[in-house]
Design a protein around this motif. Sequence first.
Motif, PDB file in Angstrom:
ATOM      1  N   SER A  68       0.837  -1.199   0.000  1.00 34.03           N
ATOM      2  CA  SER A  68       0.000   0.000   0.000  1.00 34.03           C
ATOM      3  C   SER A  68       0.878   1.257   0.000  1.00 34.03           C
ATOM      4  O   SER A  68       0.610   2.218  -0.747  1.00 34.03           O
ATOM      5  N   GLY A  69       1.922   1.260   0.796  1.00 33.42           N
ATOM      6  CA  GLY A  69       2.851   2.391   0.831  1.00 33.42           C
ATOM      7  C   GLY A  69       3.558   2.590  -0.499  1.00 33.42           C
ATOM      8  O   GLY A  69       3.723   3.718  -0.970  1.00 33.42           O
ATOM      9  N   ILE A  70       3.972   1.488  -1.108  1.00 36.38           N
ATOM     10  CA  ILE A  70       4.636   1.564  -2.413  1.00 36.38           C
ATOM     11  C   ILE A  70       3.690   2.178  -3.440  1.00 36.38           C
ATOM     12  O   ILE A  70       4.069   3.092  -4.188  1.00 36.38           O
ATOM     13  N   LEU A  71       2.459   1.699  -3.490  1.00 33.07           N
ATOM     14  CA  LEU A  71       1.492   2.227  -4.451  1.00 33.07           C
ATOM     15  C   LEU A  71       1.228   3.710  -4.224  1.00 33.07           C
ATOM     16  O   LEU A  71       1.124   4.492  -5.180  1.00 33.07           O
ATOM     17  N   LYS A  72       1.139   4.126  -2.972  1.00 35.61           N
ATOM     18  CA  LYS A  72       0.902   5.546  -2.671  1.00 35.61           C
ATOM     19  C   LYS A  72       2.085   6.403  -3.095  1.00 35.61           C
ATOM     20  O   LYS A  72       1.912   7.483  -3.669  1.00 35.61           O
ATOM     21  N   VAL A  73       3.293   5.954  -2.803  1.00 42.71           N
ATOM     22  CA  VAL A  73       4.489   6.714  -3.166  1.00 42.71           C
ATOM     23  C   VAL A  73       4.606   6.824  -4.697  1.00 42.71           C
ATOM     24  O   VAL A  73       4.908   7.897  -5.224  1.00 42.71           O
ATOM     25  N   VAL A  74       4.373   5.733  -5.392  1.00 44.78           N
ATOM     26  CA  VAL A  74       4.438   5.763  -6.858  1.00 44.78           C
ATOM     27  C   VAL A  74       3.363   6.699  -7.406  1.00 44.78           C
ATOM     28  O   VAL A  74       3.625   7.501  -8.311  1.00 44.78           O
ATOM     29  N   ASN A  75       2.165   6.642  -6.858  1.00 44.42           N
ATOM     30  CA  ASN A  75       1.082   7.516  -7.305  1.00 44.42           C
ATOM     31  C   ASN A  75       1.405   8.988  -7.042  1.00 44.42           C
ATOM     32  O   ASN A  75       1.218   9.835  -7.917  1.00 44.42           O
ATOM     33  N   LEU A  76       1.873   9.314  -5.845  1.00 46.45           N
ATOM     34  CA  LEU A  76       2.230  10.699  -5.523  1.00 46.45           C
ATOM     35  C   LEU A  76       3.335  11.214  -6.454  1.00 46.45           C
ATOM     36  O   LEU A  76       3.275  12.349  -6.944  1.00 46.45           O
ATOM     37  N   THR A  77       4.320  10.373  -6.715  1.00 49.74           N
ATOM     38  CA  THR A  77       5.427  10.762  -7.599  1.00 49.74           C
ATOM     39  C   THR A  77       4.925  10.994  -9.015  1.00 49.74           C
ATOM     40  O   THR A  77       5.273  11.987  -9.656  1.00 49.74           O
ATOM     41  N   ARG A  78       4.088  10.113  -9.498  1.00 50.47           N
ATOM     42  CA  ARG A  78       3.518  10.264 -10.838  1.00 50.47           C
ATOM     43  C   ARG A  78       2.745  11.571 -10.944  1.00 50.47           C
ATOM     44  O   ARG A  78       2.858  12.303 -11.924  1.00 50.47           O
ATOM     45  N   ASN A  79       1.943  11.882  -9.931  1.00 53.29           N
ATOM     46  CA  ASN A  79       1.146  13.109  -9.957  1.00 53.29           C
ATOM     47  C   ASN A  79       2.026  14.353  -9.954  1.00 53.29           C
ATOM     48  O   ASN A  79       1.744  15.320 -10.670  1.00 53.29           O
ATOM     49  N   ILE A  80       3.088  14.339  -9.172  1.00 50.30           N
ATOM     50  CA  ILE A  80       4.011  15.474  -9.134  1.00 50.30           C
ATOM     51  C   ILE A  80       4.663  15.669 -10.498  1.00 50.30           C
ATOM     52  O   ILE A  80       4.754  16.789 -11.010  1.00 50.30           O
ATOM     53  N   CYS A  81       5.088  14.583 -11.110  1.00 51.11           N
ATOM     54  CA  CYS A  81       5.701  14.668 -12.442  1.00 51.11           C
ATOM     55  C   CYS A  81       4.689  15.142 -13.486  1.00 51.11           C
ATOM     56  O   CYS A  81       4.996  15.993 -14.321  1.00 51.11           O
ATOM     57  N   ALA A  82       3.490  14.620 -13.439  1.00 52.84           N
ATOM     58  CA  ALA A  82       2.469  14.953 -14.438  1.00 52.84           C
ATOM     59  C   ALA A  82       2.035  16.406 -14.369  1.00 52.84           C
ATOM     60  O   ALA A  82       1.602  16.971 -15.369  1.00 52.84           O
ATOM     61  N   HIS A  83       2.162  17.006 -13.208  1.00 48.22           N
ATOM     62  CA  HIS A  83       1.717  18.388 -13.041  1.00 48.22           C
ATOM     63  C   HIS A  83       2.878  19.376 -13.040  1.00 48.22           C
ATOM     64  O   HIS A  83       2.700  20.545 -12.682  1.00 48.22           O
TER      65      HIS A  83
END
Length: 174
Positions: free
Chosen positions: A73-88
């Motif tokens: 769950s932590g891995i998925l959250k970190v990957v998601n947060l990182t993706r969102n930061i990059c995408a924006h």
Amino acid sequence: MHKGPVEHYIQNYDHVPLWVLIKYFTIGNVSYFYDILDNQLKNKIAQEFSIKFNNEYKNLYSKIIKLSAEDLSGILKVVNLTRNICAHGERIYDIRFSNVRYRNIQNYLDVYFSNDRLSTVVVMLKFVVSKTDYEIFMKYLKSNLSKYSNLITTIDYYKVLSKTGITDNLLDVL
């Protein structure tokens, strides 16, 4: 006319299997979906990732990795947060993951990394992507770090790198 898989299943079976639907999920959808699963299923999925990791890296690490549901769950959250930061288009070098739990990850690989920095996602990706894809990612990361070490002139490159938590030792170990 060619039907898409979702339309095909709805028209022919009145439902869409998860294995078809998951291909249309965003990383965030996968993370939220995983979090609402019952604990038994979450643990089974984490176990599958552990088995895959242990098979691919069996000669590299002395420990048998046993990801918990909380770890994944932590891995998925970190990957998601990182993706969102990059995408924006936000700054990624000083990213912080202060609200994410990943208590065991630090111990799995016998390597120190800053628990709340960009180094966290660099380490965590190793558990959820194939060994081949991770090696490509690391080669690309190292190449870009080397390239930008000579291009950054307005601020000391090593100050920027220290904000990421990515150290030469970490890159060598991974």
